[in-house]
Design a protein around this motif. Structure first.
Motif, mmCIF file in Angstrom:
data_model
loop_
_atom_site.group_PDB
_atom_site.id
_atom_site.type_symbol
_atom_site.label_atom_id
_atom_site.label_comp_id
_atom_site.label_asym_id
_atom_site.label_seq_id
_atom_site.Cartn_x
_atom_site.Cartn_y
_atom_site.Cartn_z
ATOM 1 N N ALA A 1 8.883 0.728 -6.731
ATOM 2 C CA ALA A 1 8.824 -0.048 -5.496
ATOM 3 C C ALA A 1 9.764 0.526 -4.435
ATOM 4 O O ALA A 1 9.402 0.623 -3.250
ATOM 5 N N ILE A 2 10.962 0.911 -4.840
ATOM 6 C CA ILE A 2 11.910 1.519 -3.904
ATOM 7 C C ILE A 2 11.354 2.835 -3.364
ATOM 8 O O ILE A 2 11.451 3.122 -2.165
ATOM 9 N N LEU A 3 10.762 3.644 -4.231
ATOM 10 C CA LEU A 3 10.198 4.935 -3.806
ATOM 11 C C LEU A 3 9.106 4.737 -2.767
ATOM 12 O O LEU A 3 9.095 5.401 -1.721
ATOM 13 N N ILE A 4 8.191 3.813 -3.024
ATOM 14 C CA ILE A 4 7.075 3.595 -2.102
ATOM 15 C C ILE A 4 7.570 3.068 -0.761
ATOM 16 O O ILE A 4 7.168 3.555 0.309
ATOM 17 N N THR A 5 8.438 2.072 -0.788
ATOM 18 C CA THR A 5 8.925 1.512 0.476
ATOM 19 C C THR A 5 9.766 2.531 1.243
ATOM 20 O O THR A 5 9.753 2.542 2.484
ATOM 21 N N SER A 6 10.464 3.395 0.538
ATOM 22 C CA SER A 6 11.291 4.406 1.203
ATOM 23 C C SER A 6 10.422 5.456 1.881
ATOM 24 O O SER A 6 10.718 5.896 2.999
ATOM 25 N N ILE A 7 9.369 5.884 1.205
ATOM 26 C CA ILE A 7 8.433 6.834 1.813
ATOM 27 C C ILE A 7 7.809 6.227 3.066
ATOM 28 O O ILE A 7 7.709 6.869 4.117
ATOM 29 N N TYR A 8 7.418 4.977 2.961
ATOM 30 C CA TYR A 8 6.817 4.306 4.112
ATOM 31 C C TYR A 8 7.836 4.118 5.232
ATOM 32 O O TYR A 8 7.511 4.282 6.425
#
Length: 227
Positions: free
Chosen positions: A96-103
């Protein structure tokens, strides 16, 4: 019952606990320290020069309110809402952190003077704030980190912030426009700023371990995650 759990999942991070006050103080301290470090390194390497110092009280008050609200809004949307939803869907806070950070990095590509490197740096910012949110279960630590990073960077030290020129107390002349300094995007978009992002992450981890004694807890207890 399901509706109550859903509401609780999004409201709980906005409440305070016994750590919240110290989280705000430490969060402001960590990113203030980091941005002053970026400033000193930039001076020593000849990336910027100070041309003056002066306070425009009206401007300072305006940017204080603006940065407070902007940091709070982004943390509300990206951490309290989006990150919480993704943790529920993936059952894994790190994904979840990875996805939100990329976004988070991607949406900043629309800013003036943005580059792929600045987007990567903003993505690291998402990691900083995401870890702070997940490991405290509250908005206050990431909000304080986010606020002080932007506030010290621009209204205080006079750097551009995410491509926006802000009148700072310190008046700077940007001598370097390359990837190393971040140029007109601001130091957060360059190599110096990125190196300090990792230092901030280290301090976040150290504070969580010192204050909570563990890094193993997730953002929400399983019975608080909306079904």
């Amino acid at each position: 019952m399901r509706r109550k759990k859903t509401v609780k999942a999004f409201i709980s991070p906005l409440t305070t606990d016994k750590y919240s006050g110290k989280d705000v103080i430490v969060g402001v301290g960590i990113t203030t320290f980091a941005m002053i470090g970026i400033f000193i390194v930039s001076l020593l390497l000849g990336l910027v020069e100070v041309t003056g110092i002066g306070v425009n009280l009206k401007s300072l008050m305006y940017y204080t309110g603006l940065v407070l609200v902007a940091a709070g809004w982004e943390e509300l949307v990206f951490r309290c809402f989006l990150l919480t939803l993704l943790i529920k869907w993936f059952k894994n806070p790190w994904i979840a952190i990875l996805i939100t950070s990329i976004y988070f990095g991607y949406v900043h590509l629309d800013n003036d003077h943005a580059t792929l490197l600045s987007a990567f740096s903003n993505g690291l910012g998402g990691v900083m704030f995401g870890i702070a949110f997940v490991k405290t279960r509250k908005i206050w630590f990431p909000w304080a980190l986010h606020f002080a990073w932007n506030y010290v960077q621009a209204p205080i030290l006079g750097f551009p912030v995410s491509g926006f020129k802000v009148e700072g107390i310190v008046k700077l002349n940007l001598l370097d426009q390359t990837w190393f300094s971040g140029g007109l995007y601001g130091p957060e978009g360059g190599g110096v700023g990125i190196s300090f992002r990792f230092i901030v992450i280290l301090f976040i981890v150290l504070w969580i371990k010192k204050s909570r004694g563990t890094l193993k807890e997730n953002v929400l207890p399983s019975n608080d995650i909306p079904a």
